[in-house]
Design a protein around this motif. Structure first.
Motif, mmCIF file in Angstrom:
data_model
loop_
_atom_site.group_PDB
_atom_site.id
_atom_site.type_symbol
_atom_site.label_atom_id
_atom_site.label_comp_id
_atom_site.label_asym_id
_atom_site.label_seq_id
_atom_site.Cartn_x
_atom_site.Cartn_y
_atom_site.Cartn_z
ATOM 1 N N LEU A 245 0.827 -1.211 0.000
ATOM 2 C CA LEU A 245 0.000 0.000 0.000
ATOM 3 C C LEU A 245 0.863 1.263 0.000
ATOM 4 N N ILE A 246 1.962 1.238 0.752
ATOM 5 C CA ILE A 246 2.866 2.389 0.774
ATOM 6 C C ILE A 246 3.405 2.657 -0.634
ATOM 7 N N GLY A 247 3.792 1.591 -1.322
ATOM 8 C CA GLY A 247 4.292 1.750 -2.691
ATOM 9 C C GLY A 247 3.244 2.332 -3.622
ATOM 10 N N ILE A 248 2.013 1.815 -3.540
ATOM 11 C CA ILE A 248 0.928 2.278 -4.412
ATOM 12 C C ILE A 248 0.601 3.741 -4.156
ATOM 13 N N PHE A 249 0.404 4.098 -2.874
ATOM 14 C CA PHE A 249 0.015 5.473 -2.555
ATOM 15 C C PHE A 249 1.177 6.444 -2.743
ATOM 16 N N SER A 250 2.415 5.979 -2.579
ATOM 17 C CA SER A 250 3.570 6.862 -2.781
ATOM 18 C C SER A 250 3.636 7.344 -4.223
ATOM 19 N N VAL A 251 3.429 6.427 -5.166
ATOM 20 C CA VAL A 251 3.471 6.807 -6.584
ATOM 21 C C VAL A 251 2.337 7.775 -6.908
ATOM 22 N N ILE A 252 1.147 7.511 -6.383
ATOM 23 C CA ILE A 252 0.007 8.395 -6.646
ATOM 24 C C ILE A 252 0.244 9.780 -6.050
ATOM 25 N N ILE A 253 0.752 9.831 -4.818
ATOM 26 C CA ILE A 253 0.999 11.120 -4.159
ATOM 27 C C ILE A 253 2.127 11.875 -4.858
ATOM 28 N N CYS A 315 0.395 4.421 -14.894
ATOM 29 C CA CYS A 315 0.264 3.714 -13.617
ATOM 30 C C CYS A 315 -1.114 3.051 -13.522
ATOM 31 N N SER A 316 -1.140 1.730 -13.378
ATOM 32 C CA SER A 316 -2.417 0.992 -13.350
ATOM 33 C C SER A 316 -3.316 1.453 -12.214
ATOM 34 N N PHE A 317 -2.732 1.713 -11.059
ATOM 35 C CA PHE A 317 -3.533 2.091 -9.894
ATOM 36 C C PHE A 317 -4.120 3.490 -10.072
ATOM 37 N N LEU A 318 -3.342 4.391 -10.646
ATOM 38 C CA LEU A 318 -3.850 5.732 -10.919
ATOM 39 C C LEU A 318 -4.941 5.682 -11.994
ATOM 40 N N ARG A 319 -4.788 4.800 -12.974
ATOM 41 C CA ARG A 319 -5.805 4.645 -14.017
ATOM 42 C C ARG A 319 -7.144 4.230 -13.403
ATOM 43 N N VAL A 320 -7.106 3.234 -12.533
ATOM 44 C CA VAL A 320 -8.343 2.760 -11.909
ATOM 45 C C VAL A 320 -8.956 3.877 -11.058
ATOM 46 N N ALA A 354 5.417 -13.467 -6.928
ATOM 47 C CA ALA A 354 4.890 -13.022 -8.222
ATOM 48 C C ALA A 354 3.968 -11.819 -8.053
ATOM 49 N N LEU A 355 3.126 -11.836 -7.013
ATOM 50 C CA LEU A 355 2.203 -10.713 -6.776
ATOM 51 C C LEU A 355 2.974 -9.426 -6.506
ATOM 52 N N LEU A 356 4.033 -9.500 -5.729
ATOM 53 C CA LEU A 356 4.832 -8.307 -5.441
ATOM 54 C C LEU A 356 5.464 -7.756 -6.723
ATOM 55 N N LEU A 357 5.892 -8.635 -7.614
ATOM 56 C CA LEU A 357 6.456 -8.195 -8.894
ATOM 57 C C LEU A 357 5.377 -7.566 -9.784
ATOM 58 N N VAL A 358 4.165 -8.122 -9.743
ATOM 59 C CA VAL A 358 3.052 -7.547 -10.505
ATOM 60 C C VAL A 358 2.721 -6.150 -9.985
ATOM 61 N N ILE A 359 2.684 -5.992 -8.664
ATOM 62 C CA ILE A 359 2.407 -4.677 -8.075
ATOM 63 C C ILE A 359 3.488 -3.686 -8.491
ATOM 64 N N LEU A 363 2.905 -0.208 -10.854
ATOM 65 C CA LEU A 363 3.142 1.166 -10.421
ATOM 66 C C LEU A 363 3.516 2.046 -11.609
ATOM 67 N N LEU A 364 4.040 1.402 -12.679
ATOM 68 C CA LEU A 364 4.553 2.166 -13.815
ATOM 69 C C LEU A 364 3.943 1.773 -15.157
ATOM 70 N N ASP A 365 3.224 0.645 -15.224
ATOM 71 C CA ASP A 365 2.572 0.306 -16.496
ATOM 72 C C ASP A 365 1.080 0.077 -16.281
ATOM 73 N N HIS A 366 0.353 -0.056 -17.374
ATOM 74 C CA HIS A 366 -1.111 -0.031 -17.317
ATOM 75 C C HIS A 366 -1.755 -1.389 -17.579
ATOM 76 N N HIS A 367 -1.024 -2.486 -17.401
ATOM 77 C CA HIS A 367 -1.527 -3.798 -17.813
ATOM 78 C C HIS A 367 -2.097 -4.640 -16.672
ATOM 79 N N LEU A 368 -2.265 -4.078 -15.494
ATOM 80 C CA LEU A 368 -2.683 -4.848 -14.324
ATOM 81 C C LEU A 368 -3.982 -5.609 -14.539
#
Length: 393
Positions: A245-253, A315-320, A354-359, A363-368
């Motif tokens: 979560l820290i990684g996801i929100f850090s990129v968005i912030i 960023c996949s998370f920002l897209r969603v 594998a999940l950590l690598l997908v996350i 953070l940087l691509d849109h294929h999630l």
């Protein structure tokens, strides 16, 4: 509601489960082929822009049929949760006119009790074969083989029949990740040599730094597999989820706070190929909504005519968050937490790697949420017996 579910359960009990398995294999294969083809220059032969969406609608309908005919729900509450989540995701997809989240959700539920090892094998066969056929088609001149270069660089990047070089690199990364999961990140020396060769070839052809790093991490994860699993056990569900979560929100912030005149932001933005800059444009043009919205974008993939104003959220998370809305965004985050918890509880630690690598990739691509790239979410309710523990079966 209880009476209806009991009646449905009686009908489901009369059907042989193996036919549900066969139907899922057909549905997944059809969906993978359709979505994969949409990422190649074969799209130039489509009769209309709406054609691929109609093909995917058929796949979604077939997945829903599989769920209704063969899935077993414990009670009406479980069935209600399935419908409620589906409707919430549907509303976000209607608002943004992007249907990947909904189709993925249907496939996730349809994959209930299906052997995840079988899912990975089907994915590798279809995507691997698709890439080879795409390369041959471009070489033979049946479809266009696009090339481009970065601004200010003389290096040529090749798409080899796909719509963009970075998409090709992402395809190969996710295919390598699927193979790593299938092998439980246990590689022989010839396999290490092959993985290193594929990594070097992919970087030389596509000049994509992100996927180079990710593929190196796959190889490194194989070398230090036992140590990484030991670390994941120590972190357990709580800290693994918190760090994700820290990684996801850090990129968005960071994207939201991006300042083009700040030296540190300039360096980060250059390293990320301008992703912070274009992500911030999304915040300038649009507000974050509860239920989603249309976000007009122009990506680099394919062929463009006339004046081209590039704007794309990578960023996949920002897209969603920006496109599907806050509700869908938090459904996605809860899904990642649930998957982490399931992997930990069932001791399928290689899938957590594998999940950590997908996350990290997302953070940087849109294929999630594109199954033909990331198929890991199909493990939500699938049978994971093959991956339990650390011994190779």
């Amino acid at each position: 509601m209880d009476d209806l579910l009991k009646l449905r359960s009686k009908m489901v009990s009369r059907l042989d489960p193996k036919y549900g398995k066969y139907l899922f294999v057909v549905v997944l294969g059809y969906y993978l082929i359709t979505q994969f083809t949409n990422g190649t220059m074969y799209i130039m032969y489509y009769p209309s822009d709406a054609f691929p969406y109609r093909l995917l609608m058929v796949a979604g309908l077939l997945a829903f049929v599989k769920i209704m005919l063969f899935n077993r729900f414990a009670d009406w509450k479980e069935f209600a949760v399935f419908l409620t989540l589906g409707l919430l995701i549907l509303l976000g997809c209607i608002a943004c006119q992007d249907w990947n989240f909904l189709y993925y959700y249907l496939l996730v539920v349809a994959a209930k009790d299906i052997d995840f090892k079988l899912i990975i094998k089907e994915f590798m066969i279809i995507i691997g074969t698709g890439l080879v056929l795409t390369f041959l088609s471009a070489k033979l001149g049946w479809i266009m083989g696009l090339t481009n270069s970065r601004d200010g660089s003389a290096e040529i990047r090749y798409a080899l029949g796909t719509v963009y070089p970075t998409d090709l690199a992402a395809r190969i990364f996710y295919l390598m990740l699927a193979y790593a999961m299938y092998k439980k990140f246990k590689f022989t020396l010839p396999e290490y040599v092959s993985l290193v060769s594929v990594t070097i070839w992919t970087y030389v052809v596509t000049d994509t730094r992100l996927d180079l790093g990710l593929m190196v991490l796959i190889i490194t994860s194989g070398l230090f597999r036992d140590k990484i699993i030991a670390l994941i056990k120590v972190l357990h569900v709580k800290w693994t989820s918190i760090l994700s979560l820290i990684g996801i929100f850090s990129v968005i912030i960071l994207t939201y706070l991006y300042q083009p005149n700040n030296l540190l932001f300039k360096i980060f933005n250059k390293l990320l190929s301008g992703r912070l800059e274009f992500g911030q444009v999304a915040f300038e043009r649009y507000n974050v909504t509860l239920g989603g919205q249309m976000v007009a974008q122009n990506g680099n993939g394919g062929i463009h005519h006339g004046i081209f104003d590039y704007f794309f959220i990578d960023c996949s998370f920002l897209r969603v968050l920006m496109m599907n809305g806050m509700i869908s965004f938090f459904i996605l985050l809860f899904g990642i937490y649930y998957l982490t918890r399931r992997f930990m509880m069932q001791q399928t630690y290689v899938l957590e790697i594998a999940l950590l690598l997908v996350i990290l990739s997302s953070l940087l691509d849109h294929h999630l949420l594109e199954v033909s790239y990331n198929m890991l979410f199909l493990a939500f309710f699938a049978n994971m017996d093959y991956f339990v523990g650390t011994k190779q079966k």
